[in-house]
Design a protein around this motif. Sequence first.
Motif, PDB file in Angstrom:
ATOM      1  N   PHE A  53       0.781  -1.235   0.000  1.00  0.00           N
ATOM      2  CA  PHE A  53       0.000   0.000   0.000  1.00  0.00           C
ATOM      3  C   PHE A  53       0.814   1.288   0.000  1.00  0.00           C
ATOM      4  CE2 PHE A  53      -2.697  -3.125   2.281  1.00  0.00           C
ATOM      5  CZ  PHE A  53      -3.656  -3.266   1.307  1.00  0.00           C
ATOM      6  N   GLY A  54       2.091   1.210   0.327  1.00  0.00           N
ATOM      7  CA  GLY A  54       2.930   2.404   0.360  1.00  0.00           C
ATOM      8  C   GLY A  54       2.417   3.428   1.361  1.00  0.00           C
ATOM      9  N   GLU A  55       2.519   4.684   0.993  1.00  0.00           N
ATOM     10  CA  GLU A  55       2.134   5.803   1.874  1.00  0.00           C
ATOM     11  C   GLU A  55       0.648   5.788   2.234  1.00  0.00           C
ATOM     12  OE1 GLU A  55       4.078   8.497   3.028  1.00  0.00           O
ATOM     13  OE2 GLU A  55       5.881   7.490   2.298  1.00  0.00           O
ATOM     14  N   LYS A  56      -0.180   5.121   1.424  1.00  0.00           N
ATOM     15  CA  LYS A  56      -1.614   5.074   1.710  1.00  0.00           C
ATOM     16  C   LYS A  56      -1.911   4.346   3.018  1.00  0.00           C
ATOM     17  CE  LYS A  56      -2.560   3.577  -2.516  1.00  0.00           C
ATOM     18  NZ  LYS A  56      -3.350   2.938  -3.569  1.00  0.00           N
ATOM     19  N   LEU A  57      -0.947   3.572   3.514  1.00  0.00           N
ATOM     20  CA  LEU A  57      -1.150   2.839   4.771  1.00  0.00           C
ATOM     21  C   LEU A  57      -1.200   3.777   5.975  1.00  0.00           C
ATOM     22  CD1 LEU A  57      -1.477  -0.003   5.962  1.00  0.00           C
ATOM     23  CD2 LEU A  57       1.001  -0.100   6.201  1.00  0.00           C
ATOM     24  N   ILE A  58      -0.606   4.972   5.844  1.00  0.00           N
ATOM     25  CA  ILE A  58      -0.592   5.957   6.934  1.00  0.00           C
ATOM     26  C   ILE A  58      -1.839   6.833   6.835  1.00  0.00           C
ATOM     27  CG2 ILE A  58       0.653   7.888   7.982  1.00  0.00           C
ATOM     28  CD1 ILE A  58       2.275   5.366   8.118  1.00  0.00           C
ATOM     29  N   ASN A  59      -2.586   6.914   7.926  1.00  0.00           N
ATOM     30  CA  ASN A  59      -3.772   7.770   7.975  1.00  0.00           C
ATOM     31  C   ASN A  59      -3.338   9.172   8.393  1.00  0.00           C
ATOM     32  OD1 ASN A  59      -6.194   9.027   8.336  1.00  0.00           O
ATOM     33  ND2 ASN A  59      -7.012   7.548   9.791  1.00  0.00           N
ATOM     34  N   ARG A  60      -3.042  10.003   7.415  1.00  0.00           N
ATOM     35  CA  ARG A  60      -2.535  11.349   7.679  1.00  0.00           C
ATOM     36  C   ARG A  60      -3.607  12.316   8.175  1.00  0.00           C
ATOM     37  NH1 ARG A  60       2.520  10.836   6.298  1.00  0.00           N
ATOM     38  NH2 ARG A  60       3.150   9.608   4.515  1.00  0.00           N
ATOM     39  N   SER A  61      -4.863  11.932   8.132  1.00  0.00           N
ATOM     40  CA  SER A  61      -5.916  12.812   8.635  1.00  0.00           C
ATOM     41  C   SER A  61      -6.296  12.488  10.078  1.00  0.00           C
ATOM     42  CB  SER A  61      -7.149  12.726   7.737  1.00  0.00           C
ATOM     43  OG  SER A  61      -7.687  11.429   7.770  1.00  0.00           O
ATOM     44  N   SER A  62      -5.612  11.524  10.685  1.00  0.00           N
ATOM     45  CA  SER A  62      -5.960  11.119  12.051  1.00  0.00           C
ATOM     46  C   SER A  62      -5.445  12.121  13.088  1.00  0.00           C
ATOM     47  CB  SER A  62      -5.372   9.739  12.361  1.00  0.00           C
ATOM     48  OG  SER A  62      -3.965   9.818  12.502  1.00  0.00           O
ATOM     49  N   THR A  63      -6.091  12.105  14.223  1.00  0.00           N
ATOM     50  CA  THR A  63      -5.657  12.930  15.351  1.00  0.00           C
ATOM     51  C   THR A  63      -4.250  12.540  15.787  1.00  0.00           C
ATOM     52  OG1 THR A  63      -7.953  13.090  16.073  1.00  0.00           O
ATOM     53  CG2 THR A  63      -6.267  13.651  17.700  1.00  0.00           C
ATOM     54  N   THR A  64      -3.974  11.247  15.763  1.00  0.00           N
ATOM     55  CA  THR A  64      -2.644  10.765  16.151  1.00  0.00           C
ATOM     56  C   THR A  64      -1.575  11.357  15.241  1.00  0.00           C
ATOM     57  OG1 THR A  64      -3.589   8.694  16.958  1.00  0.00           O
ATOM     58  CG2 THR A  64      -1.219   8.718  16.539  1.00  0.00           C
ATOM     59  N   TYR A  65      -1.813  11.333  13.931  1.00  0.00           N
ATOM     60  CA  TYR A  65      -0.828  11.872  12.995  1.00  0.00           C
ATOM     61  C   TYR A  65      -0.624  13.370  13.200  1.00  0.00           C
ATOM     62  CZ  TYR A  65       1.813  12.855   8.800  1.00  0.00           C
ATOM     63  OH  TYR A  65       2.799  13.264   7.943  1.00  0.00           O
ATOM     64  N   ARG A  66      -1.725  14.087  13.359  1.00  0.00           N
ATOM     65  CA  ARG A  66      -1.610  15.540  13.548  1.00  0.00           C
ATOM     66  C   ARG A  66      -0.840  15.889  14.821  1.00  0.00           C
ATOM     67  NH1 ARG A  66      -7.091  15.275  11.791  1.00  0.00           N
ATOM     68  NH2 ARG A  66      -7.782  15.673  13.909  1.00  0.00           N
ATOM     69  N   GLY A  67      -0.845  14.981  15.803  1.00  0.00           N
ATOM     70  CA  GLY A  67      -0.132  15.230  17.047  1.00  0.00           C
ATOM     71  C   GLY A  67       1.336  14.841  17.034  1.00  0.00           C
ATOM     72  N   LEU A  68       1.800  14.258  15.938  1.00  0.00           N
ATOM     73  CA  LEU A  68       3.206  13.855  15.848  1.00  0.00           C
ATOM     74  C   LEU A  68       4.115  15.067  15.740  1.00  0.00           C
ATOM     75  CD1 LEU A  68       3.101  10.904  13.278  1.00  0.00           C
ATOM     76  CD2 LEU A  68       3.195  10.750  15.775  1.00  0.00           C
ATOM     77  N   SER A  69       5.334  14.893  16.206  1.00  0.00           N
ATOM     78  CA  SER A  69       6.337  15.944  16.033  1.00  0.00           C
ATOM     79  C   SER A  69       6.701  16.050  14.553  1.00  0.00           C
ATOM     80  CB  SER A  69       7.597  15.598  16.834  1.00  0.00           C
ATOM     81  OG  SER A  69       8.230  14.458  16.273  1.00  0.00           O
ATOM     82  N   ASP A  70       7.244  17.180  14.169  1.00  0.00           N
ATOM     83  CA  ASP A  70       7.673  17.359  12.779  1.00  0.00           C
ATOM     84  C   ASP A  70       8.725  16.317  12.404  1.00  0.00           C
ATOM     85  OD1 ASP A  70       5.949  19.474  12.434  1.00  0.00           O
ATOM     86  OD2 ASP A  70       7.464  21.008  12.823  1.00  0.00           O
ATOM     87  N   TRP A  71       9.584  15.985  13.367  1.00  0.00           N
ATOM     88  CA  TRP A  71      10.614  14.976  13.114  1.00  0.00           C
ATOM     89  C   TRP A  71       9.967  13.636  12.779  1.00  0.00           C
ATOM     90  CZ3 TRP A  71      11.682  10.347  15.520  1.00  0.00           C
ATOM     91  CH2 TRP A  71      12.857   9.720  15.105  1.00  0.00           C
ATOM     92  N   MET A  72       8.953  13.235  13.564  1.00  0.00           N
ATOM     93  CA  MET A  72       8.299  11.947  13.329  1.00  0.00           C
ATOM     94  C   MET A  72       7.517  11.970  12.016  1.00  0.00           C
ATOM     95  SD  MET A  72       7.821   8.813  14.110  1.00  0.00           S
ATOM     96  CE  MET A  72       8.365   8.504  15.767  1.00  0.00           C
ATOM     97  N   LYS A  73       6.893  13.096  11.695  1.00  0.00           N
ATOM     98  CA  LYS A  73       6.171  13.193  10.418  1.00  0.00           C
ATOM     99  C   LYS A  73       7.120  13.055   9.236  1.00  0.00           C
ATOM    100  CE  LYS A  73       2.322  16.027  11.989  1.00  0.00           C
ATOM    101  NZ  LYS A  73       1.686  17.352  11.942  1.00  0.00           N
ATOM    102  N   ALA A  74       8.368  13.490   9.401  1.00  0.00           N
ATOM    103  CA  ALA A  74       9.359  13.416   8.330  1.00  0.00           C
ATOM    104  C   ALA A  74      10.050  12.048   8.266  1.00  0.00           C
ATOM    105  CB  ALA A  74      10.407  14.513   8.511  1.00  0.00           C
ATOM    106  N   SER A  75       9.845  11.219   9.274  1.00  0.00           N
ATOM    107  CA  SER A  75      10.497   9.907   9.284  1.00  0.00           C
ATOM    108  C   SER A  75       9.802   8.972   8.294  1.00  0.00           C
ATOM    109  CB  SER A  75      10.481   9.314  10.694  1.00  0.00           C
ATOM    110  OG  SER A  75       9.164   9.018  11.101  1.00  0.00           O
ATOM    111  N   ASP A  76      10.436   7.830   8.050  1.00  0.00           N
ATOM    112  CA  ASP A  76       9.853   6.906   7.078  1.00  0.00           C
ATOM    113  C   ASP A  76       8.616   6.224   7.669  1.00  0.00           C
ATOM    114  OD1 ASP A  76      10.568   4.291   8.306  1.00  0.00           O
ATOM    115  OD2 ASP A  76      12.608   4.942   7.901  1.00  0.00           O
ATOM    116  N   PRO A  77       7.711   5.771   6.813  1.00  0.00           N
ATOM    117  CA  PRO A  77       6.456   5.170   7.279  1.00  0.00           C
ATOM    118  C   PRO A  77       6.648   3.970   8.206  1.00  0.00           C
ATOM    119  CG  PRO A  77       6.311   5.647   4.945  1.00  0.00           C
ATOM    120  CD  PRO A  77       7.729   5.907   5.359  1.00  0.00           C
ATOM    121  N   GLU A  78       7.680   3.179   7.967  1.00  0.00           N
ATOM    122  CA  GLU A  78       7.919   2.023   8.832  1.00  0.00           C
ATOM    123  C   GLU A  78       8.211   2.467  10.269  1.00  0.00           C
ATOM    124  OE1 GLU A  78      10.594  -2.028   9.090  1.00  0.00           O
ATOM    125  OE2 GLU A  78      10.728  -0.775   7.321  1.00  0.00           O
ATOM    126  N   GLU A  79       8.995   3.512  10.420  1.00  0.00           N
ATOM    127  CA  GLU A  79       9.298   4.047  11.754  1.00  0.00           C
ATOM    128  C   GLU A  79       8.031   4.616  12.395  1.00  0.00           C
ATOM    129  OE1 GLU A  79      11.340   5.030  15.175  1.00  0.00           O
ATOM    130  OE2 GLU A  79      12.006   3.787  13.513  1.00  0.00           O
TER     131      GLU A  79
END
Length: 111
Positions: free
Chosen positions: A51-77
């Motif tokens: 699924f690639g990047e589609k596996l990450i739910n970028r509209s979730s509350t959890t994602y929005r709460g991530l640090s910029d560093w974590m948002k820039a990290s690879d999806p596996e991390e």
Amino acid sequence: MTTLTLYGIPTCDTCKKAIKALEEAGHDVTFHDVRADPLSPSKWDALLLQFGEKLINRSSTTYRGLSDWMKASDPEEQLAQHPTLMKRPVIETEDRYYLGWDTGVQAALLK
């Protein structure tokens, strides 16, 4: 009867709807709680390959709460640290994976 594995979290309404519909259609559904029982790195790799990047739910509350560093990290991390970032549900059949619970997935699995 087909045996399916549904990956998600127990509080996800979409996962609940999918399980109910799949069981009503005669499937044997095994639920895998990705928060309580994290997926192995090899399983994350297989899902990311599919699924690639589609596996990450970028509209979730959890994602929005991530640090910029974590948002820039690879999806596996991201998924290893925050498994609930996974778009849900992921449904595994004997020969493929399905992502989400849209009309295409429903048409394929509720035959």
